[in-house]
Design a protein around this motif. Structure first.
Motif, PDB file in Angstrom:
ATOM      1  N   VAL A 226      -6.403  -2.810  -7.950  1.00 31.35           N
ATOM      2  CA  VAL A 226      -6.128  -1.612  -7.158  1.00 31.35           C
ATOM      3  C   VAL A 226      -7.332  -1.370  -6.238  1.00 31.35           C
ATOM      4  O   VAL A 226      -8.474  -1.381  -6.697  1.00 31.35           O
ATOM      5  CB  VAL A 226      -5.936  -0.379  -8.060  1.00 31.35           C
TER       6      VAL A 226
ATOM      7  N   LEU B  20       0.833  -1.195   0.000  1.00 36.09           N
ATOM      8  CA  LEU B  20       0.000   0.000   0.000  1.00 36.09           C
ATOM      9  C   LEU B  20       0.864   1.240   0.000  1.00 36.09           C
ATOM     10  O   LEU B  20       2.058   1.204   0.323  1.00 36.09           O
ATOM     11  CB  LEU B  20      -0.971   0.021   1.194  1.00 36.09           C
ATOM     12  N   THR B  21       0.221   2.326  -0.386  1.00 41.68           N
ATOM     13  CA  THR B  21       0.836   3.640  -0.216  1.00 41.68           C
ATOM     14  C   THR B  21      -0.268   4.580   0.228  1.00 41.68           C
ATOM     15  O   THR B  21      -1.393   4.494  -0.242  1.00 41.68           O
ATOM     16  CB  THR B  21       1.524   4.115  -1.507  1.00 41.68           C
TER      17      THR B  21
ATOM     18  N   LEU C 277      -3.793   3.587  -1.413  1.00 46.35           N
ATOM     19  CA  LEU C 277      -3.898   2.679  -2.560  1.00 46.35           C
ATOM     20  C   LEU C 277      -3.311   1.334  -2.155  1.00 46.35           C
ATOM     21  O   LEU C 277      -2.215   1.283  -1.601  1.00 46.35           O
ATOM     22  CB  LEU C 277      -3.118   3.211  -3.766  1.00 46.35           C
ATOM     23  N   ILE C 278      -4.047   0.273  -2.428  1.00 44.83           N
ATOM     24  CA  ILE C 278      -3.573  -1.075  -2.096  1.00 44.83           C
ATOM     25  C   ILE C 278      -3.517  -1.907  -3.372  1.00 44.83           C
ATOM     26  O   ILE C 278      -4.472  -1.917  -4.154  1.00 44.83           O
ATOM     27  CB  ILE C 278      -4.516  -1.776  -1.090  1.00 44.83           C
ATOM     28  N   GLN C 279      -2.399  -2.575  -3.557  1.00 48.24           N
ATOM     29  CA  GLN C 279      -2.257  -3.475  -4.706  1.00 48.24           C
ATOM     30  C   GLN C 279      -2.467  -4.907  -4.232  1.00 48.24           C
ATOM     31  O   GLN C 279      -1.908  -5.318  -3.216  1.00 48.24           O
ATOM     32  CB  GLN C 279      -0.854  -3.346  -5.296  1.00 48.24           C
TER      33      GLN C 279
ATOM     34  N   VAL D  51      -8.800   1.464  -3.537  1.00 52.60           N
ATOM     35  CA  VAL D  51      -8.658   2.828  -3.047  1.00 52.60           C
ATOM     36  C   VAL D  51      -9.449   2.951  -1.746  1.00 52.60           C
ATOM     37  O   VAL D  51     -10.652   2.700  -1.736  1.00 52.60           O
ATOM     38  CB  VAL D  51      -9.203   3.859  -4.060  1.00 52.60           C
TER      39      VAL D  51
END
Lengths: 466, 466
Positions: free
Chosen positions: B322, B276-277, B314-316, B324
């Motif tokens: 993706v 995540l970011t 944001l999580i991958q 959000v």
């Protein structure tokens, strides 16, 4: 055509490096990479690209690219006083002929045609009887045309995005500074009714201090991307749009959503974009669509498309705001630009319906229709100009495109700074290259170059123009 | 109370390190840090925390925390067959008495009271006549209560989030594995009507392969955060909620939005959260609100609140999606959980209105009301249980909370795995600590620990339960 991707780390700090070098002794042996592109880069203090430019009595235009958007702009320009289209350029002769017809039918002088291939725009730029080169070519031609225009002493106006790579961004800045010419990015969505009204609300303090903005380009472009000339209006774009989806993964088209939000947040005018991080989903939509349209064994279905179906980007501003950008062009979905502006006093959204909540005005936990605020907050530009766009036929974009073109011409006639200048053009456009870089590095945060080199601190916010 | 923030880098790889050590020779001299927390950590192959657990004839419950959410769950539990509440614990005696009253009025045996302060839940956990400790305490007590429960051989069910720090997440996993007990996070929003229906749509393939999910907690909590006991129902939370806004900057409350999306995407069950970011805005809302409510010179207005008004994450996922997530709890705005699920065949959103677009069913560029799909896609759980929640009064959350509690009891009575287990609980909850870490490092991307240690590959997706 050149869709050269430059995501090397050296770009980002290039100007910083050059500045440092220019202040002291220019670094011997380091100069090659940095100075390869432009002699002006070594000037210690390049002048600002927003010079006071003398008012024009009329705006003589050379139009480069008369496809769908070029024709739209031509329609608009023919309705604006003191505009003369002197020359029209396109690689397709028929389009130039069509544009000439439009101009003659509007009772104006027939413009000269430039149809000798990809780079015939250079001959057009060299004419001594035009003031402005209006550039509605495919993305990868935006910078070459703008550079040729400015280097020939003409102002440049270009469709979005202004540039594809960071290197191209710097070329625009350096050339605008060197030549003292305008380089305007024609971001029509900044002039749409709701976006203008939101800007007016922000300036009047209705939303308080801004905290968050959202925007995007969420548009099912599958049919357009696979279109070929002759498929119909607005569909010849496939020929140049699709290759970008084959080769690039990032937010390829950030300015429609970011432009209006950036104006609300005074980007490059007291505030700036500091960093971004992007994340992309799987790439599925184009392959699936191609298999259905051309068959599972077709070249199109077997092609690998690197563009994520969904790309989401977070941008941090100097003032602290978070901007969320969406790029979503390969999936079935209704059109949206996802506009949202939120502040300490309230929040407004444009899609899928226009709604607003303002503390003390709206009921607790209530969304009100934005329509209720229109009378009070309609932007004066829209009030005064929307009627003049009546009868234009541009797929629903009539008014905003007309106002956009009107404002460009008005600024040139009055000798005032344009609403969006070269710094805005490249800052908004740079999101593409930076998001490509972030995605390629697993969503690493990437810093924005400061294309204004500090001038953002003292530049005045865009006012409410009447 | 302990709101200890542990964002040190050592957490993330701790289990990986332990696994590596356990396979070969246990590293001498490296063990201190790694083994400090739990003896079980050195076991070479900890068993899965989803054991086949024997069916119970009745579920005997000890309830810890009977504030607003605890009382809600109690109401639900009193309507479910084969449930006995044997003990009730709270630091506020009056709340325990109220709970006892409710139980007696429902014609059940009066439960024992545990009111001897902060850690009296330990005495409750040691009873030998309860099967389940149901935990509705403030966030920072979730893990201590769950650990005490499992270590005493009881199953644990906890309100959200299950844990605050990554270290706490690992403690839950290790203890659940060691004791073979359930550790269930009670994420009620997974059981809301629309979220259930979307899960059903996903399972039936209506949306195609999933590409993007969105969710969040967008809830103007300013009044609640500054509330004190006595201010009214649902407002005593301020006493423990506000300190988190003072000290922590991240997505403090991710599970309401992420829970349903994670179920749709089979997280920990064939798919997993990879990284995540997060990005946070300025912190303004709480200070402004406090200045208005308590005066500009008040301690509350002078307090520094580190929590950003808006946090976006944001999580991958491993499969490429993706996600959000929004956290937005200090600004004036209507309530939303921003639910969105998008796939290759269509897109569905819940807020502010429920809308859907499905290729081939919806008109081109058209949002349809989700209601049109209800008959076909209503989740069987909702169909069969919603009526049984009638007459409950829980601020609009009646049905989903009832179904949630019903499912918990049903699983315990049948001896089947619970819908959400310890791995799901900590994976969803870990977003808070990871987002704090990302924001503190200028939105650096941060990897999720794999709490399942590879088991996510073979675990079965949650089915459509009738």
């Amino acid at each position: 055509m050149n869709t050269n991707r430059d995501t090397s780390a050296s770009d980002c700090g290039r100007r910083e490096f050059l500045k440092a070098g220019a202040v002291g002794v220019l670094g011997v042996g380091l100069g090659n990479l940095a100075l390869a592109h432009s002699a002006v880069a070594a000037e210690p203090q390049p002048q600002s690209a927003s010079p006071a430019i003398r008012p024009l009595k009329s705006v003589r235009i050379g139009l480069v690219g008369v496809g769908d958007m070029g024709s739209c702009h031509l329609q608009n320009l023919l309705r604006i006083d003191n505009v003369e289209v002197r020359a029209v350029c396109d690689i397709v002769e028929g389009k130039v002929a069509q544009a000439q017809d439009m101009i003659v039918k509007a009772g104006k002088r027939k413009p000269d045609a430039y149809t000798r291939g990809d780079t015939d725009f250079k001959r057009l730029c060299e004419r001594d009887d035009i003031d402005l080169v209006y550039n509605a070519t495919p993305w990868e031609w935006h910078v070459p045309v703008c550079l040729a225009a400015m280097n020939s002493g003409k102002h440049a106006a270009t469709e979005v995005p202004a540039a594809v790579t960071l290197d191209e961004c710097w070329q625009l800045v350096e050339t605008a500074e060197k030549t003292g010419r305008h380089c305007v990015m024609m971001e029509n969505c900044c002039y749409d009714q709701t976006e203008l009204m939101i800007l007016n609300m922000v300036r009047k303090g209705l939303l308080g201090e801004l905290l968050r903005g959202e925007g995007g380009y969420l548009h099912d472009m599958r049919a357009i991307k696979f279109s070929r000339p002759g498929d119909g209006p607005w569909t010849a774009e496939g020929i140049w749009r699709l290759p970008h989806s084959v080769r690039r993964n990032g937010d390829l088209y950030p300015t429609h959503g970011l432009g209006p939000v950036a104006q609300c947040m005074n980007i490059n005018r007291g505030n700036r974009l500091v960093r971004l991080t992007s994340m992309g989903s799987q790439s599925r939509g184009l392959k699936l669509f191609a298999a259905k349209k051309f068959g599972p064994e077709s070249a199109q279905a077997k092609q690998h498309y690197v563009l994520s179906d969904v790309v989401v980007t977070l941008i941090q501003t100097h003032d602290g705001q978070v901007i969320v950008l969406n790029h979503d062009t390969s999936s079935p979905r209704p059109y949206s630009r996802n506009i949202l502006v939120q502040g300490t006093k309230g929040i407004v959204v444009k899609y899928p319906e226009e709604k607003i909540h303002i503390e003390g005005r709206s009921g607790e936990n209530e969304w009100e229709p934005l329509e209720k605020y229109r009378k009070e907050f309609e932007h004066p530009l829209w009030k005064s100009l929307a009627k003049r766009a009546e009868g234009l036929s541009q797929g629903g974009m009539e008014c905003m495109d007309f106002i956009e073109d009107y404002r460009l011409i008005q600024c040139l006639l009055e000798g005032t700074p344009t609403d969006m200048d070269v710094y805005d053009a490249v800052t908004l456009s740079a999101v593409s290259a930076l998001s490509e870089r972030s995605i390629a590095a697993n969503s690493t945060a990437v810093d924005f170059p400061d294309f204004t080199r500090g001038r953002w601190k003292n530049r005045q916010p865009l006012g409410i123009i009447s």
